[in-house]
Structure formats: C-alpha cells, structure tokens
Design a protein around this motif. Structure first.
Motif, PDB file in Angstrom:
ATOM      1  N   GLY A  47       0.829  -1.211   0.000  1.00  0.00           N
ATOM      2  CA  GLY A  47       0.000   0.000   0.000  1.00  0.00           C
ATOM      3  C   GLY A  47       0.864   1.262   0.000  1.00  0.00           C
ATOM      4  O   GLY A  47       0.423   2.331   0.429  1.00  0.00           O
ATOM      5  N   GLY A  48       2.057   1.139  -0.531  1.00  0.00           N
ATOM      6  CA  GLY A  48       3.006   2.264  -0.503  1.00  0.00           C
ATOM      7  C   GLY A  48       2.711   3.358  -1.519  1.00  0.00           C
ATOM      8  O   GLY A  48       3.407   4.377  -1.539  1.00  0.00           O
ATOM      9  N   ALA A  49       1.697   3.158  -2.368  1.00  0.00           N
ATOM     10  CA  ALA A  49       1.326   4.214  -3.323  1.00  0.00           C
ATOM     11  C   ALA A  49       0.129   5.018  -2.812  1.00  0.00           C
ATOM     12  O   ALA A  49      -0.358   5.917  -3.487  1.00  0.00           O
ATOM     13  CB  ALA A  49       1.007   3.599  -4.690  1.00  0.00           C
ATOM     14  N   GLY A  50      -0.340   4.670  -1.619  1.00  0.00           N
ATOM     15  CA  GLY A  50      -1.491   5.385  -1.045  1.00  0.00           C
ATOM     16  C   GLY A  50      -1.058   6.600  -0.241  1.00  0.00           C
ATOM     17  O   GLY A  50       0.137   6.948  -0.201  1.00  0.00           O
ATOM     18  N   TYR A  51      -2.018   7.212   0.392  1.00  0.00           N
ATOM     19  CA  TYR A  51      -1.765   8.473   1.109  1.00  0.00           C
ATOM     20  C   TYR A  51      -0.682   8.321   2.188  1.00  0.00           C
ATOM     21  O   TYR A  51       0.370   8.964   2.132  1.00  0.00           O
ATOM     22  CB  TYR A  51      -3.091   8.974   1.688  1.00  0.00           C
ATOM     23  CG  TYR A  51      -2.980  10.146   2.625  1.00  0.00           C
ATOM     24  CD1 TYR A  51      -2.136  11.230   2.338  1.00  0.00           C
ATOM     25  CD2 TYR A  51      -3.729  10.186   3.801  1.00  0.00           C
ATOM     26  CE1 TYR A  51      -2.051  12.312   3.206  1.00  0.00           C
ATOM     27  CE2 TYR A  51      -3.650  11.265   4.663  1.00  0.00           C
ATOM     28  CZ  TYR A  51      -2.800  12.316   4.366  1.00  0.00           C
ATOM     29  OH  TYR A  51      -2.728  13.373   5.231  1.00  0.00           O
ATOM     30  N   ILE A  52      -0.921   7.462   3.149  1.00  0.00           N
ATOM     31  CA  ILE A  52       0.043   7.355   4.258  1.00  0.00           C
ATOM     32  C   ILE A  52       1.274   6.554   3.818  1.00  0.00           C
ATOM     33  O   ILE A  52       2.412   6.919   4.102  1.00  0.00           O
ATOM     34  CB  ILE A  52      -0.627   6.741   5.512  1.00  0.00           C
ATOM     35  CG1 ILE A  52      -1.854   7.586   5.892  1.00  0.00           C
ATOM     36  CG2 ILE A  52       0.352   6.675   6.675  1.00  0.00           C
ATOM     37  CD1 ILE A  52      -2.736   6.997   6.979  1.00  0.00           C
ATOM     38  N   GLY A  53       1.037   5.485   3.062  1.00  0.00           N
ATOM     39  CA  GLY A  53       2.136   4.643   2.585  1.00  0.00           C
ATOM     40  C   GLY A  53       3.168   5.419   1.785  1.00  0.00           C
ATOM     41  O   GLY A  53       4.385   5.202   1.925  1.00  0.00           O
ATOM     42  N   SER A  54       2.722   6.336   0.943  1.00  0.00           N
ATOM     43  CA  SER A  54       3.674   7.057   0.084  1.00  0.00           C
ATOM     44  C   SER A  54       4.564   7.985   0.918  1.00  0.00           C
ATOM     45  O   SER A  54       5.745   8.168   0.592  1.00  0.00           O
ATOM     46  CB  SER A  54       2.934   7.854  -0.997  1.00  0.00           C
ATOM     47  OG  SER A  54       2.064   8.804  -0.416  1.00  0.00           O
ATOM     48  N   HIS A  55       4.008   8.555   1.976  1.00  0.00           N
ATOM     49  CA  HIS A  55       4.847   9.375   2.858  1.00  0.00           C
ATOM     50  C   HIS A  55       5.848   8.487   3.603  1.00  0.00           C
ATOM     51  O   HIS A  55       6.998   8.864   3.825  1.00  0.00           O
ATOM     52  CB  HIS A  55       3.973  10.160   3.846  1.00  0.00           C
ATOM     53  CG  HIS A  55       3.224  11.284   3.179  1.00  0.00           C
ATOM     54  ND1 HIS A  55       2.096  11.080   2.418  1.00  0.00           N
ATOM     55  CD2 HIS A  55       3.463  12.613   3.112  1.00  0.00           C
ATOM     56  CE1 HIS A  55       1.666  12.233   1.935  1.00  0.00           C
ATOM     57  NE2 HIS A  55       2.481  13.182   2.348  1.00  0.00           N
ATOM     58  N   MET A  56       5.398   7.283   3.954  1.00  0.00           N
ATOM     59  CA  MET A  56       6.272   6.326   4.639  1.00  0.00           C
ATOM     60  C   MET A  56       7.462   5.933   3.764  1.00  0.00           C
ATOM     61  O   MET A  56       8.598   5.848   4.243  1.00  0.00           O
ATOM     62  CB  MET A  56       5.445   5.071   4.974  1.00  0.00           C
ATOM     63  CG  MET A  56       6.171   4.084   5.833  1.00  0.00           C
ATOM     64  SD  MET A  56       6.306   4.701   7.523  1.00  0.00           S
ATOM     65  CE  MET A  56       8.066   4.908   7.690  1.00  0.00           C
ATOM     66  N   VAL A  57       7.173   5.681   2.497  1.00  0.00           N
ATOM     67  CA  VAL A  57       8.224   5.253   1.562  1.00  0.00           C
ATOM     68  C   VAL A  57       9.341   6.304   1.533  1.00  0.00           C
ATOM     69  O   VAL A  57      10.537   5.979   1.596  1.00  0.00           O
ATOM     70  CB  VAL A  57       7.620   5.051   0.153  1.00  0.00           C
ATOM     71  CG1 VAL A  57       8.701   4.947  -0.905  1.00  0.00           C
ATOM     72  CG2 VAL A  57       6.734   3.803   0.152  1.00  0.00           C
TER      73      VAL A  57
END
Ligand code: UFG
Length: 327
Positions: free
Chosen positions: A7-17
């Motif tokens: 889910g790294g392309a989603g809202y929270i996931g992308s910030h995490m990446v």
C-alpha cells in the motif's frame, strides 16, 4: 533494512516510503493501485499487484530478501464499510491473512500494521488509552481489530514480531507539497474544507452540531502523516519475535469540526462557507488519543503539535495539485 511497503502508493504509505528511503532503508512497494498512484511513489521499486496474490507476494519477498513488512493496504472509510462490508472483509481481512501467510511461508516475521482508533468504537473514557475496551461500531473498525488479533496469534504461535499502530486522524502532506492526500470521492474533513477554499465546492457540511461536545461538533485528534511515518520508523527498530506492540498514534489534542474550519480560514485567508447537516452514521462524537505509550515505548512525540502547521502542509499540496495527482 529491506522493507516491503504494502500500500506504498497510497496516502500514508507514500509518505512512509519517502521517510524509509531517507532513513537509509531499502524499499520495495507493493500496491494494486486501486486507490494509490504511481506518481506518489518517490523511492524504491514499485510492484503493481495485490497482497492477496500469494505467488506474487512470495516471489517479491524472496527476490528482494525482504526483512520486514509495513502494511498500509486497506480500505478505510467508515461510511462505505457500513454500506459495503464485503469489500472491507475481503480486502482488509482476507487480503491481510493472505499476506501474513505469504510472510510465514517465506520466513518474514516482522510487520508494522496500520490499525486505527476506530477499533475502540465509542470510547467510555477520554483520552483513549491502549487498554481501553475495543468495541468497534462499524465494519471498518472491526476488520482492523480482527487483523490485530490475527497478529497477536501469529506472534504467539509463529514468533512474529509486530506493531499495530492505532492512528487517529491522519492529515497534512509532505512539506514540499509534492505528495499528499488524493481520494475520489473525497470524504475527509480537511481536504473537503480546502476544496471549498479552492472554489471546487460551494461549502462544507458539518455533520451535526448537536453532539455533546464543547461546540456541538465532533472532535478529532489530527496527526500529521510524516509524524505517523516517524512512529513507524521507530516501531520497526523495536520489533521482537513473539512480541506485539499496540500503540496509539495521536497528539492527545482534539479539535472540533468548527475549529478545523476556523483554522483553514486562517491558513488560507479565505472565508470558507459551511452549512450544518445531519449527523453521519458511525461517527463517534469525540476521539482523542492518550499518546503517552508511544512516547514511552518508541520515544515518539509528534513534531507537528499544532493543527495550523498540519493544515499549512495540506494547503500547499492542494494549491499545487488542485486535481490531485492528475493535476
Ligand atoms: N466531517 C464533517 N463534514 C465533512 C467531512 C467530515 O463534518 O464533510 C466531520 C466528521 O463527522 C468527523 C470529522 O469531520 O467528525 C473528521 O471526519 P473524517 O471523515 O475526516 O475522518 P473520520 O474521523 O471519519 O475518519 C478517520 C479515518 C478513518 C478512521 C476514523 C476513526 O479516516 O480511517 O478516523 O474514527 F477509521
């Protein structure tokens, strides 16, 4: 560490990446792009696929010699979960159980899981402690609770080390303004208010002003996405075989819907219109975290401790991307 961000392309996931990459971790993203965006992935390799596709997940875990998983891939709208619970049970529960089995088969036993304050239902005592009764009042919250329980059982039986991080209301965007929140349809309060400021909506409807709160509107604990990410980084270092951490991620401060609108007016300098509507099904009146355990166990406190600073980052993103990632 080599980390798979599901889910790294989603809202929270992308910030995490982005934060993982900056902290020196090697990142692989798995996302089915059902609600995520390729453009949101600013680091690491992106594999497009579903967490329920065991063959794919197992090949990714092996090929990249993944050491830990962060799992953000969930549907997370309370109202939608009431209307369409099948979608939530299928993805959030069946998908997660499949992911856990793939991990087990590949010997990957470390996981940081996105849980939610929605697992508490309508709290009896505020602020909410981790030991509070978990009695979700909607299918979304229940799907997350089932996953927490599965993780606990996997820790006990298979030596998984996990952290279930119970988010309060994620908000804001990367301070640079290049990644942020983009949902279709948008249902979250701050983006909706900012869409009014951008003339994309006439007004925002306040869902009820007759709640037993200080000004009659619902109170929530808003937490910046990068602060959520920082807590995940800390949790990653604390994972231990056979043990589970269950931690609230909130600021400990609640803001009413009216206060959030006022804050957005100040930040944007625009006189944002609102109207009063009826209550939304499934909304608890007040959700505020007791954040002390996160400080004790993770050494974490939010850097964005004022909602104004959170809204400023969201406003920058929305101004630069009035149509989200399609801008
Ligand atoms: N609200 C309005 N008008 C709107 C949108 C929201 O008044 O147009 C109110 C809601 O009633 C609520 C507050 O603003 O009181 C925040 O609503 P959001 O939809 O932004 O967020 P929620 O609190 O409903 O949801 C968040 C997460 C969920 C999580 C939930 C826990 O997005 O994933 O918190 O309750 F489950």
């Amino acid at each position: 560490m080599r980390v798979l961000v599901v889910g790294g392309a989603g809202y929270i996931g992308s910030h995490m990446v982005r934060l993982l990459d900056r902290a020196g971790h090697q990142v692989v993203v798995l996302d089915n792009l059902s609600t995520g965006f390729e453009k949101a992935v600013t680091a690491g390799d992106l594999v497009v696929g579903d967490m329920a596709d065991s063959a794919l997940v197992e090949s990714v875990l092996k090929k990249h010699r993944i050491e830990a998983v962060m799992h953000f891939a969930a549907f997370a709208l309370v109202g939608e979960s009431v209307e369409n619970p099948a979608k939530y049970y299928q993805n959030n529960v069946v998908g997660t159980l499949s992911l856990l089995e793939s991990m087990r088969r590949c010997g990957v036993t470390r996981i940081v899981f996105s849980s939610t304050c929605a697992t508490y239902g309508v709290p009896e005592v505020l602020p909410i402690r981790e030991t509070s009764n978990q009695a979700p009042v909607n299918p979304y919250g229940f799907t997350k609770l089932v996953c927490e329980r599965a993780l606990q059982d996997y820790a006990h039986a298979y030596d998984f080390g996990f952290a279930a991080l119970r988010y309060f209301n994620a908000a804001g965007a990367s301070p640079v303004g290049d990644i942020g929140e983009d949902h279709d349809p948008e249902t979250h309060l701050i983006p909706i208010i900012l869409q009014v400021a951008l003339n994309q909506r006439e007004s925002v409807t306040i869902f009820g002003d007759d709640w037993a709160t200080r000004d009659g509107t619902c109170v929530r604990d808003y937490i910046h996405v990068d602060d959520l990410g920082a807590a995940h980084l800390a949790a990653l270092e604390k994972l231990e075989p056979g043990k589970g951490l269950k931690i609230n991620l909130g600021s400990g401060r609640g803001y009413s819907v009216r206060e959030v609108i006022d804050c957005c007016r100040q930040v944007t300098g625009i006189d944002i219109d609102f109207e009063i509507g009826s209550r939304r099904a499934g909304d608890p009146p007040e959700l505020v975290a007791e954040p002390v355990l996160a400080k004790e166990l993770l050494g974490w406190t939010p850097q964005y401790d004022e909602i104004q600073a959170i809204v400023e980052t969201a406003w920058k993103w929305h101004q630069q991307h009035p149509s989200g990632y399609n801008s």
